[in-house]
Design a protein around this motif. Structure first.
Motif, PDB file in Angstrom:
ATOM      1  N   PHE A 189      -3.013  50.094 -23.010  1.00 29.91           N
ATOM      2  CA  PHE A 189      -4.278  49.083 -22.921  1.00 29.91           C
ATOM      3  C   PHE A 189      -4.303  49.138 -21.354  1.00 29.91           C
ATOM      4  O   PHE A 189      -5.524  48.270 -21.134  1.00 29.91           O
ATOM      5  CB  PHE A 189      -3.673  47.644 -23.225  1.00 29.91           C
ATOM      6  CG  PHE A 189      -2.304  47.276 -22.621  1.00 29.91           C
ATOM      7  CD1 PHE A 189      -2.028  46.785 -21.336  1.00 29.91           C
ATOM      8  CD2 PHE A 189      -1.053  47.686 -23.488  1.00 29.91           C
ATOM      9  CE1 PHE A 189      -0.974  46.594 -20.985  1.00 29.91           C
ATOM     10  CE2 PHE A 189       0.168  47.315 -22.975  1.00 29.91           C
ATOM     11  CZ  PHE A 189       0.325  46.833 -21.587  1.00 29.91           C
ATOM     12  N   CYS A 190      -3.937  49.683 -20.362  1.00 29.90           N
ATOM     13  CA  CYS A 190      -3.897  49.576 -19.050  1.00 29.90           C
ATOM     14  C   CYS A 190      -4.743  50.559 -18.043  1.00 29.90           C
ATOM     15  O   CYS A 190      -4.868  51.672 -18.363  1.00 29.90           O
ATOM     16  CB  CYS A 190      -2.562  49.277 -18.437  1.00 29.90           C
ATOM     17  SG  CYS A 190      -2.582  48.875 -16.754  1.00 29.90           S
ATOM     18  N   THR A 340       2.261  38.656 -22.713  1.00 32.90           N
ATOM     19  CA  THR A 340       2.075  38.974 -24.080  1.00 32.90           C
ATOM     20  C   THR A 340       0.730  39.270 -24.473  1.00 32.90           C
ATOM     21  O   THR A 340      -0.327  38.722 -23.499  1.00 32.90           O
ATOM     22  CB  THR A 340       2.512  37.766 -25.154  1.00 32.90           C
ATOM     23  OG1 THR A 340       1.436  36.795 -24.910  1.00 32.90           O
ATOM     24  CG2 THR A 340       3.943  37.140 -24.939  1.00 32.90           C
ATOM     25  N   ILE A 341       0.403  40.202 -24.900  1.00 35.84           N
ATOM     26  CA  ILE A 341      -1.110  40.545 -25.693  1.00 35.84           C
ATOM     27  C   ILE A 341      -1.114  40.208 -27.071  1.00 35.84           C
ATOM     28  O   ILE A 341      -0.443  41.024 -28.035  1.00 35.84           O
ATOM     29  CB  ILE A 341      -1.230  41.993 -25.407  1.00 35.84           C
ATOM     30  CG1 ILE A 341      -1.083  42.248 -23.862  1.00 35.84           C
ATOM     31  CG2 ILE A 341      -2.709  42.268 -25.753  1.00 35.84           C
ATOM     32  CD1 ILE A 341      -1.370  43.637 -23.356  1.00 35.84           C
ATOM     33  N   SER A 342      -1.991  39.219 -27.671  1.00 31.89           N
ATOM     34  CA  SER A 342      -2.315  39.130 -28.854  1.00 31.89           C
ATOM     35  C   SER A 342      -3.492  39.859 -29.365  1.00 31.89           C
ATOM     36  O   SER A 342      -4.465  40.003 -28.563  1.00 31.89           O
ATOM     37  CB  SER A 342      -2.622  37.666 -29.121  1.00 31.89           C
ATOM     38  OG  SER A 342      -1.484  36.791 -28.931  1.00 31.89           O
ATOM     39  N   LYS A 371      -5.483  37.558 -24.957  1.00 32.94           N
ATOM     40  CA  LYS A 371      -5.900  38.203 -26.045  1.00 32.94           C
ATOM     41  C   LYS A 371      -6.196  39.834 -25.626  1.00 32.94           C
ATOM     42  O   LYS A 371      -6.724  39.933 -24.433  1.00 32.94           O
ATOM     43  CB  LYS A 371      -7.178  37.812 -26.567  1.00 32.94           C
ATOM     44  CG  LYS A 371      -7.131  36.419 -27.218  1.00 32.94           C
ATOM     45  CD  LYS A 371      -8.549  35.916 -27.643  1.00 32.94           C
ATOM     46  CE  LYS A 371      -9.482  35.616 -26.280  1.00 32.94           C
ATOM     47  NZ  LYS A 371     -10.753  35.086 -26.777  1.00 32.94           N
ATOM     48  N   TYR A 372      -6.051  40.559 -26.566  1.00 32.60           N
ATOM     49  CA  TYR A 372      -6.388  42.224 -26.039  1.00 32.60           C
ATOM     50  C   TYR A 372      -7.976  42.156 -25.754  1.00 32.60           C
ATOM     51  O   TYR A 372      -8.795  41.680 -26.422  1.00 32.60           O
ATOM     52  CB  TYR A 372      -6.011  43.126 -27.255  1.00 32.60           C
ATOM     53  CG  TYR A 372      -6.245  44.497 -26.960  1.00 32.60           C
ATOM     54  CD1 TYR A 372      -5.913  45.111 -25.798  1.00 32.60           C
ATOM     55  CD2 TYR A 372      -7.409  45.130 -27.774  1.00 32.60           C
ATOM     56  CE1 TYR A 372      -6.294  46.495 -25.702  1.00 32.60           C
ATOM     57  CE2 TYR A 372      -7.705  46.338 -27.594  1.00 32.60           C
ATOM     58  CZ  TYR A 372      -7.150  47.092 -26.432  1.00 32.60           C
ATOM     59  OH  TYR A 372      -7.795  48.598 -26.154  1.00 32.60           O
ATOM     60  N   ASP A 387      -9.481  47.004 -33.840  1.00 31.52           N
ATOM     61  CA  ASP A 387      -9.877  46.567 -35.132  1.00 31.52           C
ATOM     62  C   ASP A 387      -9.528  45.027 -35.674  1.00 31.52           C
ATOM     63  O   ASP A 387      -9.598  44.717 -36.807  1.00 31.52           O
ATOM     64  CB  ASP A 387      -9.241  47.474 -36.222  1.00 31.52           C
ATOM     65  CG  ASP A 387      -7.746  47.813 -35.943  1.00 31.52           C
ATOM     66  OD1 ASP A 387      -7.177  46.889 -35.134  1.00 31.52           O
ATOM     67  OD2 ASP A 387      -7.181  48.336 -36.937  1.00 31.52           O
ATOM     68  N   VAL A 388      -8.932  44.435 -34.654  1.00 32.62           N
ATOM     69  CA  VAL A 388      -8.466  42.864 -34.861  1.00 32.62           C
ATOM     70  C   VAL A 388      -9.735  41.933 -34.729  1.00 32.62           C
ATOM     71  O   VAL A 388      -9.999  41.945 -33.398  1.00 32.62           O
ATOM     72  CB  VAL A 388      -7.287  42.545 -33.984  1.00 32.62           C
ATOM     73  CG1 VAL A 388      -6.909  41.039 -34.471  1.00 32.62           C
ATOM     74  CG2 VAL A 388      -6.218  43.358 -34.325  1.00 32.62           C
ATOM     75  N   PRO A 389     -10.121  41.194 -35.628  1.00 32.34           N
ATOM     76  CA  PRO A 389     -11.219  40.395 -35.449  1.00 32.34           C
ATOM     77  C   PRO A 389     -10.983  39.434 -34.243  1.00 32.34           C
ATOM     78  O   PRO A 389      -9.797  38.820 -33.970  1.00 32.34           O
ATOM     79  CB  PRO A 389     -11.587  39.659 -36.653  1.00 32.34           C
ATOM     80  CG  PRO A 389     -10.873  40.541 -37.809  1.00 32.34           C
ATOM     81  CD  PRO A 389      -9.807  41.176 -37.012  1.00 32.34           C
ATOM     82  N   GLU A 390     -11.997  38.942 -33.461  1.00 31.79           N
ATOM     83  CA  GLU A 390     -11.947  38.157 -32.400  1.00 31.79           C
ATOM     84  C   GLU A 390     -11.318  36.932 -32.728  1.00 31.79           C
ATOM     85  O   GLU A 390     -10.404  36.116 -32.057  1.00 31.79           O
ATOM     86  CB  GLU A 390     -13.326  37.858 -31.833  1.00 31.79           C
ATOM     87  CG  GLU A 390     -13.056  36.968 -30.454  1.00 31.79           C
ATOM     88  CD  GLU A 390     -12.748  37.671 -29.147  1.00 31.79           C
ATOM     89  OE1 GLU A 390     -11.944  37.015 -28.401  1.00 31.79           O
ATOM     90  OE2 GLU A 390     -12.234  39.058 -29.322  1.00 31.79           O
ATOM     91  N   GLU A 391     -11.793  36.274 -33.843  1.00 29.50           N
ATOM     92  CA  GLU A 391     -11.330  35.105 -34.353  1.00 29.50           C
ATOM     93  C   GLU A 391      -9.811  34.999 -34.577  1.00 29.50           C
ATOM     94  O   GLU A 391      -8.862  34.013 -34.490  1.00 29.50           O
ATOM     95  CB  GLU A 391     -11.841  34.432 -35.558  1.00 29.50           C
ATOM     96  CG  GLU A 391     -11.898  35.289 -36.602  1.00 29.50           C
ATOM     97  CD  GLU A 391     -13.115  36.275 -36.641  1.00 29.50           C
ATOM     98  OE1 GLU A 391     -13.438  36.674 -37.920  1.00 29.50           O
ATOM     99  OE2 GLU A 391     -13.762  36.519 -35.822  1.00 29.50           O
TER     100      GLU A 391
END
Length: 475
Positions: A189-190, A340-342, A371-372, A387-391
């Motif tokens: 992610f970095c 943490t990253i959700s 959040k990611y 692929d994880v929806p924003e909500e």
């Protein structure tokens, strides 16, 4: 406790320029510096101020009166970049009224967006990467000759070891010391390995000299900075090979000891540790010296081993908990914080619950929670789908924040009735009748000002708390 939405704003306020007095030559020109993102960026801005002070620039807190505006940028999340863009638009408004007003961008956004900012959007006159700050005087000359200036070359050697930083926004009590630059970890992610280059460590003697100088100047706390301080090594490779048989080898535990021996009244902190590299030697050194603070920031990012694999973090949940167990065993009073990253790519409801469970199991004092946010050029962007929806990301983040808020309050309630040695840093934000400082565990403590001054150590008995702050009386 900070969430992803307010961490950048908080650090931005800290990074706005302040006037610095120095004994350098003066050319009548003024520099306005604004910093965003991590502590390393703030430390870099102090190096930039020092380099340009030697060229006659005085720093100012008023951008309107500056000849040169430099923004030290962060690319770690999209909202940080958007805030920088808004500031560039603001400064270009000043430039329309003052044609000789120069705008430069430094740091992590520089390499990634150099063409876009210089040639397509025409928002800046100069783009300078984190390893090219020595070239600033020459680059400024290029601008004054009517050319755009750019240098984003990354170095395998630059550490700015001999440059004495000008302490911007200094309270005269606490200061940063960069001990290394770059990062060899390739977390999915970095962007740091792409924007700051390969890892290299600074000469330990120059670090000790800087710490000694700061103590002589009245500072009473230093924070040793690196993207991964546990991988600090001098004169020894990662494979354990000595590069110069006639020179000493120094790892991070040994460096900690060297700095701790500068003076017992000089507190030592460090950031950031990496779970895969933190050794028991570091923990035993911390336990040995009272002036090495009992506080470790140990980012977990996720409590799910499967997510950690996709993140390319280099450890499992079990390994991470083994490091937590070692901290608790060797330093029972040590405070621990985390990141943490959700909503990272592919994160399931069970993966999220694994993060919730590890936070409850460790019971962190505080955490930085995000959040990611997909970043260009990273492994995650190339390999995985966001692929994880924003909500869903937002809902998971809110649950993580709620768990951490409860842990922070629980940890602080345990401190009520205890006496802590607190280093006075300055006035409380809410009242000039109260001072604030931090204890060894990095908790903020508020107390009546009395006759105490910044830089003094006082013993405070905690009488009350919130989830973020301890309150007490000097005893």
């Amino acid at each position: 406790m900070l969430t992803g939405s307010n961490k950048v704003l908080d650090e931005t306020r800290q990074g706005e320029a302040t006037t610095v007095e120095g004994e350098w030559k003066k050319n009548g020109k003024k520099l306005y510096l604004e910093s965003y993102g991590c502590q390393m960026n703030f430390a870099d801005s102090e190096i930039v101020a020092s380099i340009l002070a030697k060229e006659g620039y005085e720093t100012t807190s008023n951008a309107e009166e500056a000849n040169l505006v430099l923004i030290n940028t962060c690319s770690i999340r999209d909202n940080a970049e958007q805030r920088v863009r808004n500031r560039l638009n603001h400064f270009n408004g000043i430039k329309k009224r003052q044609p000789d007003f120069l705008i430069g961008i430094l740091g992590c956004m520089a390499e990634r967006l150099k063409s876009q900012l210089l040639e397509e959007e025409h928002l800046v006159d100069m783009v300078v990467g984190p390893d090219a700050y020595r070239e600033l005087p020459g680059l400024i000359e290029e601008i004054t000759d009517g050319r755009k200036a750019v240098n984003v070359l990354l170095s395998r050697e630059e550490t700015y070891a001999e440059i004495n930083p000008i302490r911007l926004n200094s309270n005269g009590v606490t200061a940063f010391i960069s001990i290394m630059r770059g990062c060899d970890n390739m977390c999915a992610f970095c962007v740091v390995p792409f924007t700051r280059g390969r890892e290299r460590s600074r000469d330990p003697e120059s670090i000790v000299r800087e710490a000694s100088y700061l103590f002589q100047e009245g500072y009473r706390e230093v924070t040793l900075l690196g993207q991964n301080v546990d991988s600090y090594r001098w004169n020894i490779t990662k494979k354990g090979e000595i590069t110069d048989p006639n020179a000493e080898t120094v790892n991070f535990a040994q460096l900690l000891e060297k700095v701790a021996l500068v003076n017992p009244l000089l507190r030592i902190r460090f950031s950031t540790s990496h779970p895969k590299d933190m050794t028991d030697d570091v923990l035993h050194t911390m336990a040995k010296y009272k002036n090495i603070c009992e506080y470790i920031h140990l980012p977990v990012q996720s409590g799910s081993t499967e997510v950690l694999k996709r993140m390319n973090r280099g450890y499992s949940r079990e390994w991470y908990m083994g490091r937590i167990d070692a901290i608790r065993r060797i330093m029972p009073e040590c405070a621990i914080s985390t990141d943490t990253i959700s909503g990272f790519c592919g994160e399931t409801d069970q993966d999220h619950q694994d993060t919730i469970s590890i936070m409850k199991e460790v019971d962190y004092e505080y955490a930085y929670m995000f959040k990611y946010s997909e970043r260009p050029k990273t492994l995650a962007e190339r390999k995985f789908e966001d692929d994880v929806p924003e909500e869903v990301k937002q809902a998971r983040l809110e649950e993580v924040v709620a768990v951490q808020r409860a842990s922070s309050l629980k940890r602080n309630l345990v401190s009520v009735g205890q006496i802590f040695e607190v280093l006075v840093e300055g006035f409380s934000k809410k009242s000039d009748e109260h001072l604030f400082g931090r204890n060894s565990q990095n908790a903020v403590v508020i107390f009546d000002k009395g006759d105490f001054k910044p830089g003094m150590y006082v013993n405070v008995k905690v009488t009350d708390c919130t989830s973020a702050t301890l309150m007490g009386d000097v005893v």
